[in-house]
Design an enzyme around this catalytic site. Structure first.
Site, PDB file in Angstrom:
ATOM      1  N   ASP A 182      83.676  66.918 -30.533  1.00  0.00           N
ATOM      2  CA  ASP A 182      83.341  65.501 -30.717  1.00  0.00           C
ATOM      3  C   ASP A 182      83.062  64.783 -29.395  1.00  0.00           C
ATOM      4  OD1 ASP A 182      86.000  65.892 -30.179  1.00  0.00           O
ATOM      5  OD2 ASP A 182      86.732  64.306 -31.488  1.00  0.00           O
ATOM      6  N   ASP A 197      86.031  69.968 -20.695  1.00  0.00           N
ATOM      7  CA  ASP A 197      86.734  69.072 -21.614  1.00  0.00           C
ATOM      8  C   ASP A 197      85.753  68.409 -22.590  1.00  0.00           C
ATOM      9  OD1 ASP A 197      89.128  68.305 -22.650  1.00  0.00           O
ATOM     10  OD2 ASP A 197      89.568  66.738 -21.177  1.00  0.00           O
ATOM     11  N   GLY A 199      95.575  64.929 -28.225  1.00  0.00           N
ATOM     12  CA  GLY A 199      95.848  63.506 -28.471  1.00  0.00           C
ATOM     13  C   GLY A 199      96.706  62.904 -27.376  1.00  0.00           C
ATOM     14  N   GLU A 209      99.393  66.753 -18.968  1.00  0.00           N
ATOM     15  CA  GLU A 209      98.215  65.949 -18.624  1.00  0.00           C
ATOM     16  C   GLU A 209      98.686  64.512 -18.429  1.00  0.00           C
ATOM     17  OE1 GLU A 209      95.445  65.470 -21.874  1.00  0.00           O
ATOM     18  OE2 GLU A 209      93.825  64.795 -20.583  1.00  0.00           O
ATOM     19  N   HIS A 213      87.716  75.312 -22.568  1.00  0.00           N
ATOM     20  CA  HIS A 213      88.259  74.020 -23.031  1.00  0.00           C
ATOM     21  C   HIS A 213      87.144  72.984 -23.190  1.00  0.00           C
ATOM     22  CE1 HIS A 213      91.967  71.281 -23.119  1.00  0.00           C
ATOM     23  NE2 HIS A 213      90.930  70.487 -23.361  1.00  0.00           N
ATOM     24  N   HIS A 244      97.600  71.187 -25.357  1.00  0.00           N
ATOM     25  CA  HIS A 244      97.390  70.167 -24.323  1.00  0.00           C
ATOM     26  C   HIS A 244      98.775  69.709 -23.862  1.00  0.00           C
ATOM     27  CE1 HIS A 244      93.298  69.669 -25.906  1.00  0.00           C
ATOM     28  NE2 HIS A 244      93.015  68.889 -24.894  1.00  0.00           N
ATOM     29  N   HIS A 290      85.717  70.035 -26.134  1.00  0.00           N
ATOM     30  CA  HIS A 290      85.866  69.342 -27.425  1.00  0.00           C
ATOM     31  C   HIS A 290      84.498  69.075 -28.042  1.00  0.00           C
ATOM     32  CE1 HIS A 290      90.225  68.327 -27.107  1.00  0.00           C
ATOM     33  NE2 HIS A 290      89.967  68.515 -25.830  1.00  0.00           N
TER      34      HIS A 290
HETATM   35 ZN   LIG Z   1      91.090  68.485 -24.000  1.00  0.00          ZN
END
Ligand SMILES: [Zn+2]
Length: 313
Positions: free
Chosen positions: A9, A272, A165, A195, A5, A192, A7
């Site tokens: 960006d 993450d 998101g 969370e 997991h 996701h 990202h």
């Molecule tokens: Zn994430």
């Protein structure tokens, strides 16, 4: 070391963002690289998930060209390889890079190119790309396009789809049609959920056929749901530092990851966002061992769970 997991960006080198902004003639609002670094990192007193998500505004400004996307994907593969990760699934939302006219296909092609170049230079690492649909209003067309793009490139580094998101603002149930399409195309997926929202969000995600959950930590509030996760062999991609920063937990030592693990839930450890959260897989493992009571054997078991849950075998 396996990282499920992560990202794209949220894991850019600030130096690269600085350079890309110069090349592209973009004013990022930072006077120097130190200010830029500060802008790309979650502040210690970050109040909400939304405030944390704002940290992605800066990197996305420079991720609107194919060259930039190719470069940062290559660099992330390089960075991961350099810290000893040998398998990683890198995720990003192609729909967030279309501002200057690139199509989602073109964006994904650029990322594939970057990932392949990275894997050629560093043959010790294998990478997959996960294409994220986004939680938002009135973007079903964009999300469905992401599903079409995923179908087109599946197997060519692209390995799955995701939903990312603001979970508390845009509940999982809004994305029924998107996952209907993903089912029709038999796309592997992670979502996701659990969370910023509770067990209901996780149940909805499971109803979409996912065998993996991004975070999923709020399952701790529902014993029956935990049993279901165990029975179905669902894997949780847990990111402790990120959860603390987005206020899923008040403090690291209150994180439920150990309770979930001890109960038998297939928990894995992940970063993450390496830049936004100023972390990496080693730092996360250190936190698990030093602050949450995990043993070396536990960590090994989690790595085994991660290997078993990876999308590319
Ligand atoms: Zn994430």
């Amino acid at each position: 070391m396996t990282e499920l997991h992560l990202h794209l960006d949220g894991s850019l080198r600030p130096e690269t963002v600085w350079e890309l902004a110069k090349i592209q003639g973009i004013d990022l609002g930072a006077k120097d690289i130190d200010e830029l670094k500060f802008m790309m990192k979650v502040p210690d007193d970050c109040k909400t998930l939304h405030e944390c998500l704002e940290r992605f505004d800066v990197p996305l400004k420079v991720l609107q060209t194919a060259d930039a996307i190719e470069r940062v994907t290559f660099e992330l593969v390089e960075d991961l390889s350099n810290i000893g990760v040998d398998y990683a699934e890198i995720r990003f939302a192609p729909q967030l890079s279309t501002e200057k006219g690139l199509s989602q296909d073109e964006i994904v092609e650029a990322a594939i190119k970057g990932a392949k170049r990275g894997m050629e230079k560093y043959p010790n690492i294998k990478c997959g790309l996960i294409l994220c649909c986004m939680r938002n209003e009135n973007i079903e067309d964009k999300n469905l396009q992401t599903i079409e793009t995923a179908k087109k490139y599946m197997g060519d580094v692209v390995c799955a789809v995701d939903l990312a998101g603001a979970e508390s603002l845009y509940p999982t149930e809004m994305f029924e049609n998107v996952f209907k399409k993903a089912n029709e195309y038999n796309l592997l997926r992670t979502i996701h959920a659990g969370e910023a929202a509770g067990p209901d969000s996780i149940r909805k995600a499971l109803s979409y056929g996912t065998k993996r959950l991004g975070h999923g930590v709020n399952a701790i509030f529902d014993k029956e749901l935990m049993e279901e996760l165990i029975d179905k062999g669902v894997t949780l991609e847990v990111c402790v530092t990120s959860n603390y920063q987005t206020k899923v937990v008040d403090s690291i030592d209150k994180h439920p990851v150990k309770k979930l693990f001890d109960a038998g839930v297939r928990v894995t450890v992940n970063s993450d966002n390496m830049t936004v959260s100023d972390t990496n897989i080693h730092k996360e493992i250190k936190i698990l061992k030093e602050q949450l009571g995990f043993t070396d054997a536990d960590i090994e078991k989690m790595q085994k769970y991660a290997e078993e849950a990876r999308f590319i075998k």
